[in-house]
Design an enzyme around this catalytic site. Structure first.
Site, PDB file in Angstrom:
ATOM      1  N   HIS A 171      -2.400   3.625  -4.528  1.00 24.14           N
ATOM      2  CA  HIS A 171      -2.512   2.804  -5.753  1.00 24.14           C
ATOM      3  C   HIS A 171      -3.631   3.277  -6.678  1.00 24.14           C
ATOM      4  CE1 HIS A 171       0.486   0.092  -4.243  1.00 24.14           C
ATOM      5  NE2 HIS A 171      -0.241  -0.307  -3.215  1.00 24.14           N
ATOM      6  N   ASP A 207       5.593   3.872   2.092  1.00 22.63           N
ATOM      7  CA  ASP A 207       4.860   2.608   2.111  1.00 22.63           C
ATOM      8  C   ASP A 207       5.721   1.543   1.427  1.00 22.63           C
ATOM      9  OD1 ASP A 207       1.767   1.496   2.304  1.00 22.63           O
ATOM     10  OD2 ASP A 207       2.845   0.623   0.592  1.00 22.63           O
ATOM     11  N   HIS A 209       5.006  -0.570  -0.713  1.00 24.37           N
ATOM     12  CA  HIS A 209       4.693  -0.778  -2.130  1.00 24.37           C
ATOM     13  C   HIS A 209       4.867   0.523  -2.916  1.00 24.37           C
ATOM     14  CE1 HIS A 209       2.239  -3.735   0.165  1.00 24.37           C
ATOM     15  NE2 HIS A 209       2.740  -4.556  -0.749  1.00 24.37           N
ATOM     16  N   ASP A 297       3.985  -0.777   6.219  1.00 23.15           N
ATOM     17  CA  ASP A 297       4.001  -2.199   5.856  1.00 23.15           C
ATOM     18  C   ASP A 297       5.395  -2.700   5.493  1.00 23.15           C
ATOM     19  OD1 ASP A 297       3.753  -0.564   3.637  1.00 23.15           O
ATOM     20  OD2 ASP A 297       2.082  -1.660   2.743  1.00 23.15           O
TER      21      ASP A 297
HETATM   22  C1  SP5 Z   1      -1.849   0.452   0.303  1.00 28.26           C
HETATM   23  C2  SP5 Z   1      -1.209  -0.895   0.246  1.00 28.26           C
HETATM   24  O1  SP5 Z   1      -0.309  -1.180   1.020  1.00 28.26           O
HETATM   25  N1  SP5 Z   1      -1.697  -1.762  -0.638  1.00 28.26           N
HETATM   26  C3  SP5 Z   1      -1.139  -3.054  -0.716  1.00 28.26           C
HETATM   27  C4  SP5 Z   1      -1.586  -3.746  -1.926  1.00 28.26           C
HETATM   28  C5  SP5 Z   1      -0.792  -4.979  -2.134  1.00 28.26           C
HETATM   29  N2  SP5 Z   1      -1.619  -6.122  -2.196  1.00 28.26           N
HETATM   30  C6  SP5 Z   1      -0.960  -7.231  -2.775  1.00 28.26           C
HETATM   31  C7  SP5 Z   1      -1.658  -8.456  -2.378  1.00 28.26           C
HETATM   32  C8  SP5 Z   1      -0.818  -9.649  -2.643  1.00 28.26           C
HETATM   33  C9  SP5 Z   1      -1.461 -10.850  -2.064  1.00 28.26           C
HETATM   34  N3  SP5 Z   1      -1.641 -10.788  -0.665  1.00 28.26           N
HETATM   35  C10 SP5 Z   1      -2.055 -12.031  -0.112  1.00 28.26           C
HETATM   36  C11 SP5 Z   1      -2.881 -11.839   1.102  1.00 28.26           C
HETATM   37  C12 SP5 Z   1      -4.217 -12.467   0.912  1.00 28.26           C
HETATM   38  N4  SP5 Z   1      -5.193 -11.946   1.829  1.00 28.26           N
HETATM   39 ZN    ZN Z   2       1.673  -0.944   0.888  1.00 24.43          ZN
END
Ligand code: SP5
Ligand code: ZN
Length: 363
Positions: A171, A207, A209, A297
């Protein structure tokens, strides 16, 4: 017979402790925790993998991928925050942005660079979830050394190598960070392979995302293909604003970005079918080397994504990626279900061990 590719490791990747992430205004426990790396290391060792210590590398490739000003900010801001006595003032020892200098805020005005440390944070970080603490820079920079050591192994003749990196990277853009990422390890791997003589490099990002940072770095580049499958940002998922199927690259890079956004709940069959479409594009691109952004993930149990992929799905994905038959650097990205992380990662990596390779070779 090695059951896994060499596993490149540095103790320093443990030094980043996010502590928390601010999400919808609330400090929640961070999910990108140091235990992720020890879980991955132990799973690789239990599967018969061999650890290779990372070696120090200079900033040459890193400065090609990232704006040197971002590197300078990241390497100094934790000290600035400590010197600013925020911990004493507000009881908060992590750097969290609060003002974001968006294009709409400035609307063409001749803005000055902010002076206050708490205002500078919003220049470089694009979300509230990616905090910087005392060991963040050391860990992120160590992950770059882990990545470049894995690249060295492949340049030196290994058919594949696994960079056990954290914090993750995909990201992070040229001059901004977010999404639990600081430095873009996969982009560094691709650029290092280019510099070492691979004329064409494909990044395959599995991944859950979309890797907006990697896509942005190579958006106008015809020499690096970015191919990703991920949960559909149009269904409301991070990074929300890019990762759509109609994004194909621009200028000389037109056609060298491929996105496969997937509906929440897609599962193995749809996920593997999308991977097959990406691999078709990779084959057509005919890369000299491949970088896999290896996030797991997409796993069913993962708290950060709804793709419902099983260990079997990951095993299949590993086999299909290995069947590309190209020198491959696998760089770790996401995966936050600690009880699935090791097994799903080993499921992918096993296809790149001698046994996996041997199974595909009929020569
Ligand atoms: C590298 C990677 O997999 N990054 C992931 C970034 C996505 N994060 C989004 C977060 C959305 C809210 N998550 C709620 C959990 C609160 N701890
Ligand atoms: Zn991710």
């Amino acid at each position: 017979m090695a059951p896994l590719p060499p596993v490149v490791w540095s103790d320093a990747v443990l030094r980043h402790e996010p502590k928390g992430e601010v999400w919808v205004g609330v400090m929640t426990p961070g999910t990108e925790v140091p235990d992720r790396a020890t879980v991955l290391r132990d799973a690789c060792l239990a599967a018969g993998g061999t650890l290779v210590g990372a070696t120090a590398h200079d900033d040459d490739v890193l400065r090609t991928v990232h704006d040197p000003a971002l590197l300078s900010y990241l390497s100094t801001v934790a000290d600035d925050w400590a010197a600013g006595e925020y911990d004493a003032l507000v009881g908060q020892d992590r750097v969290v942005p609060y003002v974001f200098m968006t294009e709409g805020m400035l609307d063409g005005l001749p803005a000055h660079a902010p002076v206050a440390t708490h205002a500078r944070a919003g220049v470089w970080c694009y979300d509230t979830m990616t905090l910087v603490g005392p060991g963040t820079w050391e860990a992120a920079r160590a992950a770059v050394d882990v990545t470049l050591t894995a690249v060295d192994l492949v340049i030196g003749g290994a058919s594949s190598a696994y960079a056990l990196t954290r914090p993750p990277g995909h990201h992070a853009t040229r001059r901004a960070f977010g999404g639990s990422c600081y430095l873009n390890n996969a982009a560094v791997a691709a650029q290092a392979l280019r510099t070492a003589g691979s004329a064409r490099v494909a990044v395959v990002d599995i991944d859950a995302h979309h890797g907006n940072g990697t896509q942005a770095v190579f958006w106008e580049r015809p020499d690096v293909l970015y191919a990703s499958l991920h949960v559909d940002p149009g269904a409301g998922w991070f990074p929300h604003v890019v990762g759509y199927a109609d994004e194909r690259g621009s200028g000389p890079g037109a056609g060298s970005t491929v996105n496969e956004p997937l509906a929440p709940g897609t599962g193995d069959e749809g996920w593997l079918a999308a991977l097959e479409r990406l691999l078709g594009a990779v084959d057509e691109f005919a890369p000299d080397a491949v970088v896999v952004s290896l996030g797991v993930d997409a796993a069913g149990a993962d708290p950060e994504s709804p793709l419902d992929v099983t260990a079997d799905g990951f095993r299949h994905a590993g086999e299909r990626l290995a069947a590309l038959g190209r020198p491959t650097v696998l760089v770790h990205e996401g995966g936050y279900a600690l009880d699935r992380l090791g097994a799903d990662t080993v499921a992918v990596l096993s296809a790149f061990g001698d046994a996996g390779r041997g199974a595909q070779s009929t020569e």
